[in-house]
Motif scaffolding. Sequence first.
Motif, PDB file in Angstrom:
ATOM      1  N   GLN A 166      -0.352  -3.796   4.365  1.00 24.16           N
ATOM      2  CA  GLN A 166       0.494  -3.208   5.405  1.00 24.16           C
ATOM      3  C   GLN A 166       1.069  -1.863   4.960  1.00 24.16           C
ATOM      4  O   GLN A 166       1.138  -0.919   5.753  1.00 24.16           O
ATOM      5  N   ALA A 167       1.464  -1.760   3.698  1.00 18.47           N
ATOM      6  CA  ALA A 167       1.996  -0.492   3.181  1.00 18.47           C
ATOM      7  C   ALA A 167       0.919   0.591   3.218  1.00 18.47           C
ATOM      8  O   ALA A 167       1.211   1.737   3.584  1.00 18.47           O
ATOM      9  N   ALA A 168      -0.307   0.241   2.861  1.00 14.22           N
ATOM     10  CA  ALA A 168      -1.395   1.212   2.870  1.00 14.22           C
ATOM     11  C   ALA A 168      -1.706   1.665   4.297  1.00 14.22           C
ATOM     12  O   ALA A 168      -1.916   2.861   4.558  1.00 14.22           O
ATOM     13  N   LEU A 169      -1.709   0.732   5.247  1.00 16.82           N
ATOM     14  CA  LEU A 169      -1.956   1.085   6.648  1.00 16.82           C
ATOM     15  C   LEU A 169      -0.826   1.950   7.191  1.00 16.82           C
ATOM     16  O   LEU A 169      -1.068   2.912   7.941  1.00 16.82           O
ATOM     17  N   LYS A 170       0.375   1.599   6.854  1.00 16.84           N
ATOM     18  CA  LYS A 170       1.546   2.371   7.287  1.00 16.84           C
ATOM     19  C   LYS A 170       1.437   3.816   6.805  1.00 16.84           C
ATOM     20  O   LYS A 170       1.678   4.753   7.549  1.00 16.84           O
ATOM     21  N   GLU A 171       1.043   3.978   5.545  1.00 21.60           N
ATOM     22  CA  GLU A 171       0.874   5.327   4.986  1.00 21.60           C
ATOM     23  C   GLU A 171      -0.270   6.066   5.708  1.00 21.60           C
ATOM     24  O   GLU A 171      -0.138   7.233   6.049  1.00 21.60           O
ATOM     25  N   LYS A 172      -1.359   5.359   5.906  1.00 22.96           N
ATOM     26  CA  LYS A 172      -2.532   5.968   6.545  1.00 22.96           C
ATOM     27  C   LYS A 172      -2.207   6.439   7.955  1.00 22.96           C
ATOM     28  O   LYS A 172      -2.667   7.482   8.399  1.00 22.96           O
ATOM     29  N   ASN A 173      -1.401   5.668   8.655  1.00 25.60           N
ATOM     30  CA  ASN A 173      -1.039   5.988  10.030  1.00 25.60           C
ATOM     31  C   ASN A 173       0.169   6.921  10.124  1.00 25.60           C
ATOM     32  O   ASN A 173       0.649   7.195  11.226  1.00 25.60           O
ATOM     33  N   GLY A 174       0.687   7.335   8.979  1.00 26.36           N
ATOM     34  CA  GLY A 174       1.795   8.279   8.953  1.00 26.36           C
ATOM     35  C   GLY A 174       3.125   7.740   9.440  1.00 26.36           C
ATOM     36  O   GLY A 174       3.954   8.461   9.955  1.00 26.36           O
TER      37      GLY A 174
END
Length: 175
Positions: A166-174
């Motif tokens: 979830q943290a990686a997706l959050k970062e990817k999605n800005g």
Amino acid sequence: MVPLVGTTTELTHQIQMIRTTAAEVFESTEIVVNYRVGTMIEIPRAALVSDQIASAGAEFFSFGTNDLTQMTFGYSRDDVSKFLPTYLEQGILKHDPFQVLDQEGVGQLIEMSVKKGRSARPDLKIGICGEHGGDPSSVDFFHRTRLDYVSCSPFRVPIARLAAAQAALKEKNGK
């Protein structure tokens, strides 16, 4: 992994002892194993001088977040159960700092230590060990702080993996 390091002289002494012993074992057994020598960052002083610790030869840091929390707050593990429920009930603390990382205080030490350690040694591997590695908000913080890994109890691994994704997706999605 050398625990409770507070000075570079202490770490240098331990690294020399580890390397000497390993060389003797490798020679006597004719077996060589690749290994790294690093240290726990679990006392505030180590976080404050982490650039010096990295320069002294630490190849990795592993934050002992439970000990770092204990020493940063000045809480004794033997006594904390006597007052922590009251602190939580009365809103003195929002969360149990041994379950959810205190990002303002302990987190500030971690962020500073990561920056200082990697400024001295860019290839420094950094992670944490302790129950904070299984808390979603703490895992998100560790991701933003650019740690390489977290570890936690086996029963918390699924939570940690989900939180990391979830943290990686959050970062990817800005977000």
